[in-house]
Design an enzyme around this catalytic site. Structure first.
Site, PDB file in Angstrom:
ATOM      1  N   ASP A  90       0.866  -1.173   0.000  1.00 55.69           N
ATOM      2  CA  ASP A  90       0.000   0.000   0.000  1.00 55.69           C
ATOM      3  C   ASP A  90       0.910   1.234   0.000  1.00 55.69           C
ATOM      4  OD1 ASP A  90      -2.292   1.704   0.442  1.00 55.69           O
ATOM      5  OD2 ASP A  90      -1.732   1.732   2.559  1.00 55.69           O
ATOM      6  N   PHE A  91       0.356   2.409  -0.275  1.00 57.27           N
ATOM      7  CA  PHE A  91       1.186   3.615  -0.302  1.00 57.27           C
ATOM      8  C   PHE A  91       1.022   4.440   0.975  1.00 57.27           C
ATOM      9  CE2 PHE A  91       2.118   8.051  -1.348  1.00 57.27           C
ATOM     10  CZ  PHE A  91       3.401   7.915  -1.859  1.00 57.27           C
ATOM     11  N   ASP A  92      -0.111   5.123   1.123  1.00 49.91           N
ATOM     12  CA  ASP A  92      -0.312   6.010   2.279  1.00 49.91           C
ATOM     13  C   ASP A  92      -0.335   5.212   3.576  1.00 49.91           C
ATOM     14  OD1 ASP A  92      -1.109   8.907   1.278  1.00 49.91           O
ATOM     15  OD2 ASP A  92      -2.022   7.473  -0.101  1.00 49.91           O
ATOM     16  N   ASP A 132      -1.788  -0.752   5.895  1.00 47.22           N
ATOM     17  CA  ASP A 132      -2.095  -0.125   7.180  1.00 47.22           C
ATOM     18  C   ASP A 132      -3.574   0.135   7.420  1.00 47.22           C
ATOM     19  OD1 ASP A 132      -2.208   2.072   5.207  1.00 47.22           O
ATOM     20  OD2 ASP A 132      -2.430   3.325   6.987  1.00 47.22           O
TER      21      ASP A 132
END
Length: 274
Positions: free
Chosen positions: A36-38, A211
């Site tokens: 995932d990124f954020d 997250d």
């Protein structure tokens, strides 16, 4: 390597991080690493446009890319945003907007055809949100989705959620909850779990790092693959946070304390797999 926590539940698979990397090293050429990124590669910020990945994470991904089969970023962000933030990382695939867009190893961005008719609806929705939502709510227009944030004004969460949920029902849109955000998406069957399911069908192993609650679908896809193929090795890793961290950690095998610690963890992984 940073300390690893297992959350409040035991891991779904009985291994330590050391054993997991040993098992991965034996099948590195057939391994896919998903991120995932954020909140995973990059810390969450009040202004979503100011988010950047931690430098140590980028260096580690660059070192891992030639060692494993594939690296894929699977994010709620558009592909163009991911490309801008990640630079020209060779051998990295980008899946944006929960899989409505994708780009393989620096190639052109491909959009899910079924989502394209919804672009005008999303543009109109973003304009309505900017006009009708209370001051302080942040509207993020992504062409194929609209994210409504209340991170800087937590007390607006219930009002923004009511407005967004009502508009989704009126327009026939789908709702994705997240960390102080409600996202409205086209009614198209694409999510992180579907992306992972497709990519790992011919893989020998995969790790997913996430997250937020949308990442639990990715965890589920890895577990389904492991259940269907006994020789497949999957690892679900949660990146801790004070908002959705407990729920995500409970669904994961391992927990890492922050995006910064993830950089250290991946740097160690690159040495182990090299």
């Amino acid at each position: 390597m940073p300390p690893l926590n297992l959350g409040k539940q035991p891991p779904k698979t009985p291994f330590t991080a050391d054993l997991a990397w040993q098992a991965t090293a034996a099948r590195a050429a057939g391994t896919v690493l998903f991120f995932d990124f954020d909140g995973t590669l990059a810390p969450v910020r009040d202004d979503p446009t100011s988010v950047h990945p931690t430098p140590r994470v980028l260096t580690a991904i660059e070192a891992l890319a030639p060692v494993v089969r594939r690296i894929a970023i699977v994010s709620a962000r558009p592909v163009d945003f991911l490309r801008d933030r990640l630079g020209d990382l060779a051998g990295v695939d980008l899946y944006g907007l929960y899989g409505l867009e994708h780009s393989h190893s620096g190639g052109e961005t491909v959009t899910e055809p079924a989502a394209l008719p919804w672009v005008p609806t999303m543009a109109d929705l973003a304009d309505e949100a900017r006009t009708e939502l209370p001051a302080g709510a942040l509207v993020e227009y992504k062409r194929l989705s609209v994210a409504l944030h209340w991170r800087t004004v937590p007390q607006l969460g219930p009002a923004v959620t009511r407005w967004g949920s009502a508009r989704a029902e009126q327009l026939g849109l789908r709702v994705q909850t997240g960390r102080m955000v409600l996202e409205l998406k086209p009614p198209v069957d694409r999510d992180k779990g579907m992306v992972i399911d497709e990519v790992v069908r011919d893989a020998e192993a995969a790790w997913y790092f996430g997250d937020d609650v949308s990442d639990i679908k990715a965890f589920t896809a890895l577990r389904a693959r492991a259940a269907a193929e006994p020789h497949f090795f999957g690892v679900c890793v949660a990146v801790a946070n004070p908002e959705t961290g407990e729920e995500v950690a409970a669904a994961a095998d391992l927990t890492i304390d922050s995006p910064a610690d993830l950089g250290d963890f991946l740097t160690d992984a690159a040495r182990r797999l090299a």
